[in-house]
Structures are given as structure tokens and as C-alpha cells.
Design a protein around this motif. Structure first.
Motif, PDB file in Angstrom:
ATOM      1  N   GLU A   4       1.019  -1.844   0.075  1.00 12.70           N
ATOM      2  CA  GLU A   4      -0.334  -0.112   0.028  1.00 12.70           C
ATOM      3  C   GLU A   4       0.542   1.325   0.263  1.00 12.70           C
ATOM      4  O   GLU A   4       0.484   2.471  -0.952  1.00 12.70           O
ATOM      5  CB  GLU A   4      -0.544   0.424   1.357  1.00 12.70           C
ATOM      6  CG  GLU A   4      -2.265   1.000   1.472  1.00 12.70           C
ATOM      7  CD  GLU A   4      -1.286   2.405   1.401  1.00 12.70           C
ATOM      8  OE1 GLU A   4      -2.123   3.601   1.024  1.00 12.70           O
ATOM      9  OE2 GLU A   4      -0.606   2.393   2.404  1.00 12.70           O
ATOM     10  N   LYS A   7       1.929   1.838  -3.723  1.00 14.81           N
ATOM     11  CA  LYS A   7       1.459   2.077  -5.033  1.00 14.81           C
ATOM     12  C   LYS A   7       0.067   2.910  -4.523  1.00 14.81           C
ATOM     13  O   LYS A   7      -0.735   3.338  -4.920  1.00 14.81           O
ATOM     14  CB  LYS A   7       0.924   0.281  -4.597  1.00 14.81           C
ATOM     15  CG  LYS A   7       2.226  -0.763  -5.570  1.00 14.81           C
ATOM     16  CD  LYS A   7       1.192  -1.738  -6.240  1.00 14.81           C
ATOM     17  CE  LYS A   7       2.570  -2.580  -6.562  1.00 14.81           C
ATOM     18  NZ  LYS A   7       3.469  -2.200  -7.762  1.00 14.81           N
ATOM     19  N   ASP A   8      -0.016   3.386  -3.114  1.00 16.99           N
ATOM     20  CA  ASP A   8      -1.078   4.044  -2.743  1.00 16.99           C
ATOM     21  C   ASP A   8      -2.936   3.580  -2.703  1.00 16.99           C
ATOM     22  O   ASP A   8      -3.910   4.180  -2.940  1.00 16.99           O
ATOM     23  CB  ASP A   8      -1.026   5.017  -3.424  1.00 16.99           C
ATOM     24  CG  ASP A   8      -0.250   6.317  -3.153  1.00 16.99           C
ATOM     25  OD1 ASP A   8       0.546   6.191  -1.961  1.00 16.99           O
ATOM     26  OD2 ASP A   8       0.628   6.635  -3.776  1.00 16.99           O
ATOM     27  N   CYS A   9      -3.164   2.170  -2.776  1.00 20.67           N
ATOM     28  CA  CYS A   9      -3.522   1.104  -2.677  1.00 20.67           C
ATOM     29  C   CYS A   9      -3.271  -0.795  -1.814  1.00 20.67           C
ATOM     30  O   CYS A   9      -2.131  -0.895  -2.646  1.00 20.67           O
ATOM     31  CB  CYS A   9      -5.112   1.424  -3.859  1.00 20.67           C
ATOM     32  SG  CYS A   9      -3.491   0.600  -5.320  1.00 20.67           S
ATOM     33  N   THR A  45     -11.825  -6.059  -0.162  1.00 19.28           N
ATOM     34  CA  THR A  45     -11.200  -5.013  -0.388  1.00 19.28           C
ATOM     35  C   THR A  45     -12.489  -4.462  -0.587  1.00 19.28           C
ATOM     36  O   THR A  45     -13.948  -4.419  -1.027  1.00 19.28           O
ATOM     37  CB  THR A  45     -10.267  -4.834  -1.753  1.00 19.28           C
ATOM     38  OG1 THR A  45     -11.226  -5.719  -2.830  1.00 19.28           O
ATOM     39  CG2 THR A  45      -9.828  -5.701  -1.679  1.00 19.28           C
ATOM     40  N   SER A  48     -12.783  -0.916  -5.192  1.00 17.46           N
ATOM     41  CA  SER A  48     -12.582  -0.448  -6.302  1.00 17.46           C
ATOM     42  C   SER A  48     -10.741  -1.168  -6.976  1.00 17.46           C
ATOM     43  O   SER A  48     -10.680  -2.035  -6.644  1.00 17.46           O
ATOM     44  CB  SER A  48     -12.184   0.750  -5.892  1.00 17.46           C
ATOM     45  OG  SER A  48     -10.840   1.135  -5.127  1.00 17.46           O
ATOM     46  N   SER A  49     -10.938  -0.255  -8.291  1.00 17.13           N
ATOM     47  CA  SER A  49      -9.729  -0.593  -8.891  1.00 17.13           C
ATOM     48  C   SER A  49      -7.936  -0.390  -7.828  1.00 17.13           C
ATOM     49  O   SER A  49      -7.245  -1.231  -8.431  1.00 17.13           O
ATOM     50  CB  SER A  49      -9.397   0.348 -10.493  1.00 17.13           C
ATOM     51  OG  SER A  49      -9.101   1.936 -10.109  1.00 17.13           O
ATOM     52  N   CYS A  50      -8.370   0.635  -7.478  1.00 17.93           N
ATOM     53  CA  CYS A  50      -7.510   1.229  -6.492  1.00 17.93           C
ATOM     54  C   CYS A  50      -7.596   0.949  -4.589  1.00 17.93           C
ATOM     55  O   CYS A  50      -8.436   2.095  -4.266  1.00 17.93           O
ATOM     56  CB  CYS A  50      -6.950   2.325  -6.961  1.00 17.93           C
ATOM     57  SG  CYS A  50      -4.846   2.504  -5.735  1.00 17.93           S
ATOM     58  N   SER A  51      -7.861  -0.202  -3.778  1.00 21.93           N
ATOM     59  CA  SER A  51      -8.715  -0.562  -2.855  1.00 21.93           C
ATOM     60  C   SER A  51      -8.212   0.380  -1.947  1.00 21.93           C
ATOM     61  O   SER A  51      -6.605   0.101  -1.737  1.00 21.93           O
ATOM     62  CB  SER A  51      -8.997  -1.469  -2.515  1.00 21.93           C
ATOM     63  OG  SER A  51      -9.385  -2.477  -3.397  1.00 21.93           O
TER      64      SER A  51
END
Length: 93
Positions: A4, A7-9, A45, A48-51
Motif C-alpha cells: 500500500e 502503490k497507494d492502494c 476490498t 475499486s481498482s485501487c482499494s
């Protein structure tokens, strides 16, 4: 958490699988399977594509385990699960 940070998610469910188990390399060399069922743990999660959060569920066999009382979720986890861990911002079941 290191994934996380980079990658900020949080990782998507399709890579958090125990077979082949290498979806989180180099963060984790092998994702473990449930030792009893030999299958994936249930990983959730926000979809979303970026949880922004995650939860992972398990069924603790020792019903006297004190961790069930601390972060257990009873029937809120869904069938077969009595325990979960998640990111600090994950909603409670």
C-alpha cells in the motif's frame, strides 16, 4: 502495508491467492493457504481498482482463542468465518 505504501492502494483480490501464491512478491514470498481446507483465505476490498481498505477472514478452530473475542466478528463475517483482520480504515463487519 508495504504494498500500500508503494502503490497507494491495497492489492486486488485476484493476486491475493495461495495458488500459485506469488502475487505479492517481493512483499511476501508465498501467500499461505488455509492449512485445513488448502484453499485461499477470503480477502475482501472496497471493490475499486485501487482499494482503500482490505479485510481477510479466517475460521479459528479453537473457539477458546482469546483473539476471537478481541477482533472476532461472529455471524458478521459470513458463513464459516469467526475472525478477521484488516487495514486500520476497514469497516467492521
Amino acid at each position: 502495508e508495504e504494498y500500500e505504501k508503494d502503490k497507494d492502494c491495497y492489492p486486488p483480490p485476484n493476486i491475493v491467492t495461495c495458488n500459485p501464491g506469488d502475487g505479492l512478491t517481493p512483499y511476501l514470498s508465498k501467500i499461505p493457504c488455509d492449512p485445513k481446507t488448502k484453499s485461499d483465505y477470503f480477502y475482501e476490498t472496497d471493490g475499486s481498482s485501487c482499494s482503500l481498505w482490505y479485510k481477510i477472514y479466517a475460521n479459528l478452530e479453537n473457539l477458546q482463542d482469546p483473539d476471537i473475542g478481541k477482533v472476532g466478528c461472529g455471524s458478521g463475517c459470513g458463513p464459516g468465518y469467526n475472525f478477521f483482520l484488516g487495514s486500520p480504515n476497514a469497516p467492521n463487519p
